[in-house]
Scaffold this active site. Structure first.
Site, PDB file in Angstrom:
ATOM      1  N   THR A 122      -7.228   2.432   3.866  1.00 51.08           N
ATOM      2  CA  THR A 122      -6.008   1.743   3.440  1.00 51.08           C
ATOM      3  C   THR A 122      -6.309   0.962   2.163  1.00 51.08           C
ATOM      4  OG1 THR A 122      -6.503  -0.212   4.810  1.00 51.08           O
ATOM      5  CG2 THR A 122      -5.144   1.526   5.794  1.00 51.08           C
ATOM      6  N   ASP A 161      -9.684   0.666   7.911  1.00 47.76           N
ATOM      7  CA  ASP A 161      -8.663  -0.296   7.486  1.00 47.76           C
ATOM      8  C   ASP A 161      -9.334  -1.350   6.623  1.00 47.76           C
ATOM      9  OD1 ASP A 161      -6.398  -1.765   7.180  1.00 47.76           O
ATOM     10  OD2 ASP A 161      -6.033  -2.101   9.304  1.00 47.76           O
ATOM     11  N   ALA A 162      -9.303  -1.128   5.309  1.00 47.48           N
ATOM     12  CA  ALA A 162     -10.011  -1.989   4.369  1.00 47.48           C
ATOM     13  C   ALA A 162      -9.065  -2.775   3.468  1.00 47.48           C
ATOM     14  CB  ALA A 162     -10.949  -1.142   3.506  1.00 47.48           C
ATOM     15  N   LYS A 163      -7.889  -2.184   3.182  1.00 45.46           N
ATOM     16  CA  LYS A 163      -6.880  -2.804   2.304  1.00 45.46           C
ATOM     17  C   LYS A 163      -7.485  -3.249   0.977  1.00 45.46           C
ATOM     18  CE  LYS A 163      -3.942  -4.315   6.156  1.00 45.46           C
ATOM     19  NZ  LYS A 163      -4.852  -3.962   7.278  1.00 45.46           N
ATOM     20  N   ARG A 164      -8.353  -2.415   0.431  1.00 45.72           N
ATOM     21  CA  ARG A 164      -8.981  -2.741  -0.845  1.00 45.72           C
ATOM     22  C   ARG A 164      -7.964  -2.633  -1.978  1.00 45.72           C
ATOM     23  NH1 ARG A 164     -12.677  -4.925   2.072  1.00 45.72           N
ATOM     24  NH2 ARG A 164     -14.678  -3.856   2.309  1.00 45.72           N
TER      25      ARG A 164
END
Length: 280
Positions: free
Chosen positions: A122, A95-98
């Site tokens: 993500t 879960d990085a949401k880069r």
């Protein structure tokens, strides 16, 4: 037959566990059981005990990078060691949401897929296709694009002028390699029908079922025809912080079993199969 892609592995794992439960690893240093002490070693011991206690109930694990990055340079080493503790047949979503311009996104993709060996990640799509495409080049990996998140702030942009539906349309267009997914929160099941109407073939990662109070039954009812791995329910805090003492691993296992049973029963109910076949 070798399972080549992340979503193939995830589908097989959901079949094996009997439910699509993803367990989030969010090791907050302020919430660790006191007997573990503090610092990077405590975070490592905490995560590994959670993994060992719950792995047979998990369709996937989802470490949140922020909780590892926050402890400094040692955090990357701890994360690497935690990922090595996950059984090989359990997929991992980072879960990085880069989300950044293409050249930077390319380095992020290499870091997460090549160095940390994530099965999926993500990403944030709001800088457009060139910020997502470097992740999609990794055909065997999965890329979950934020579509409609579980937090209250989703009303600021995602639900304004139906922006979340525009994202769903774009993700459908970007899914030429079959490796796209979307993040859609369980706290907003009333919007899921519209998302599925646009992109029914896109697997969903669904946070918000535990501490955020998401509606499991309503979410499943909005997509009754979706295969289990297309509705992957993530639970983090309600499992990993089920106890704050030396019993935390054992209690996390109990909590994981509770959510696995809930998903099984709710799915059978939505499909009109009753609940007699679900395990106690």
């Amino acid at each position: 037959m070798e399972l080549r892609t992340f979503f193939e592995r995830l589908a097989a794992r959901c079949d094996q566990t009997g439910a699509s439960l993803c367990i989030g690893l969010d090791p907050d240093p302020t919430r660790l059981p006191r007997h573990l002490g503090s610092g990077p070693e405590a975070i490592y011991r905490f995560c590994v005990e959670i993994i060992e206690a719950t792995a047979d109930h998990a369709a996937a694990f989802k470490p949140n990078l922020a909780f590892f990055e926050a402890i400094g340079v040692e955090g990357w080493h701890v994360l690497d060691q935690v990922l090595r503790a996950v059984p090989q047949d359990v997929p991992v979503i980072l879960d990085a949401k880069r989300g950044d311009i293409g050249s930077t996104a390319r380095m992020y993709a290499r870091s997460l897929f090549d160095r940390l060996r994530a099965g999926a990640v993500t990403v944030n799509p709001y800088m457009g296709y060139d910020s997502v495409e470097p992740f999609l080049e990794f055909e065997r990996n999965g890329t979950y694009v934020l579509c409609l998140t579980s937090n209250q702030g989703a009303f600021d942009f995602q639900l304004a002028d139906d922006l979340y539906l525009r994202v769903a349309r774009r993700v459908r267009e970007w899914n030429t390699r079959g490796n796209c997914g979307m993040v859609v929160g369980a706290t907003k099941p009333q919007f899921l029908t519209s998302i599925r109407a646009i992109a029914p073939e896109i697997p969903l990662l669904i946070p918000g079922l535990g501490a955020q109070g998401g509606d499991l039954e309503a979410t499943l009812a909005a997509a009754p025809d979706a295969p289990p791995h297309h509705l992957l329910f993530n639970v983090s805090r309600s499992i990993i912080y089920a106890a704050d003492d030396a019993s935390f691993g054992r209690q996390a296992r109990v909590a994981a079993r509770y959510y696995l049973d809930r998903i099984q029963r709710a799915r059978r109910k939505v499909l009109g199969l009753g609940t007699e076949g679900a395990e106690e």
